[in-house]
Scaffold this motif. Structure first.
Motif, PDB file in Angstrom:
ATOM      1  N   LEU A   1       0.831  -1.197   0.000  1.00 14.96           N
ATOM      2  CA  LEU A   1       0.000   0.000   0.000  1.00 14.96           C
ATOM      3  C   LEU A   1       0.870   1.254   0.000  1.00 14.96           C
ATOM      4  O   LEU A   1       0.560   2.239  -0.686  1.00 14.96           O
ATOM      5  CB  LEU A   1      -0.936  -0.009   1.213  1.00 14.96           C
ATOM      6  CG  LEU A   1      -1.903   1.161   1.328  1.00 14.96           C
ATOM      7  CD1 LEU A   1      -2.868   1.173   0.160  1.00 14.96           C
ATOM      8  CD2 LEU A   1      -2.634   1.097   2.639  1.00 14.96           C
TER       9      LEU A   1
ATOM     10  N   ILE B   1       0.830   4.147  -2.879  1.00 11.42           N
ATOM     11  CA  ILE B   1       0.635   5.566  -2.581  1.00 11.42           C
ATOM     12  C   ILE B   1       1.786   6.405  -3.137  1.00 11.42           C
ATOM     13  O   ILE B   1       1.579   7.507  -3.642  1.00 11.42           O
ATOM     14  CB  ILE B   1       0.466   5.779  -1.058  1.00 11.42           C
ATOM     15  CG1 ILE B   1      -0.868   5.192  -0.603  1.00 11.42           C
ATOM     16  CG2 ILE B   1       0.553   7.252  -0.692  1.00 11.42           C
ATOM     17  CD1 ILE B   1      -1.064   5.184   0.889  1.00 11.42           C
TER      18      ILE B   1
ATOM     19  N   TYR C   1       1.585   6.144  -7.296  1.00 11.46           N
ATOM     20  CA  TYR C   1       0.387   6.657  -7.974  1.00 11.46           C
ATOM     21  C   TYR C   1       0.597   8.049  -8.581  1.00 11.46           C
ATOM     22  O   TYR C   1       0.294   8.247  -9.762  1.00 11.46           O
ATOM     23  CB  TYR C   1      -0.809   6.646  -7.018  1.00 11.46           C
ATOM     24  CG  TYR C   1      -2.023   7.314  -7.586  1.00 11.46           C
ATOM     25  CD1 TYR C   1      -2.761   6.709  -8.591  1.00 11.46           C
ATOM     26  CD2 TYR C   1      -2.423   8.567  -7.145  1.00 11.46           C
ATOM     27  CE1 TYR C   1      -3.864   7.322  -9.136  1.00 11.46           C
ATOM     28  CE2 TYR C   1      -3.523   9.189  -7.672  1.00 11.46           C
ATOM     29  CZ  TYR C   1      -4.248   8.561  -8.664  1.00 11.46           C
ATOM     30  OH  TYR C   1      -5.327   9.182  -9.195  1.00 11.46           O
TER      31      TYR C   1
END
Length: 141
Positions: A4, A8, A11
């Motif tokens: 994750l 993040i 992205y």
């Protein structure tokens, strides 16, 4: 958890790289117009969500019977799609368009609600009137 974090961090980089590739392919003017149009569409979606969230949730809960989980989450999906359309980049716009697709998910039975009867459903059976012998003066309406 580490995946994750990578998502993040990567992205924004993926959004920037995709914008550069689109600008190189189509030119700066059309890409800028597309970004402005998607942001305006996002603002329109967010502006119309004020009362629509409450009204659609109330209507779904009043309908009774079986309700689709996706239809319960429709106001949330529209709100998230509006935010994603405001964020510049083709990846967020693609995710927003996928959220706006009218998908019908599995039905969820609402607790303590009888199943909704359709126009062709007929309840057939026999009945017998039973008067209470302890209260002979009581009228049944």
């Amino acid at each position: 958890m580490r995946g994750l974090l990578w998502l993040i961090l990567l992205y924004p980089l993926a959004e920037i790289v995709s914008l550069i590739m689109l600008t190189d392919k189509f030119g700066g003017g059309p890409v800028l117009l597309w970004l402005i149009a998607s942001a305006l569409l996002g603002f329109v979606l967010l502006r119309n969500q004020k009362l629509a969230m409450l009204l659609s949730a109330g209507a779904l809960l009043r309908s009774g019977g079986e309700v689709s989980l996706y239809s319960l989450l429709w106001p949330v999906r529209t709100l998230l799609a509006g935010v994603l359309l405001i964020i510049p980049g083709p990846i967020s716009d693609l995710i927003a368009l996928l959220l706006l697709l009218p998908l019908k998910g599995p039905s969820v039975r609402m607790p303590n609600r009888p199943p909704a009867a359709g126009p062709d459903d007929v309840i057939d059976g026999e009945f017998r009137r039973v008067d209470d012998p302890a209260d002979p003066g009581r009228r049944l309406h």
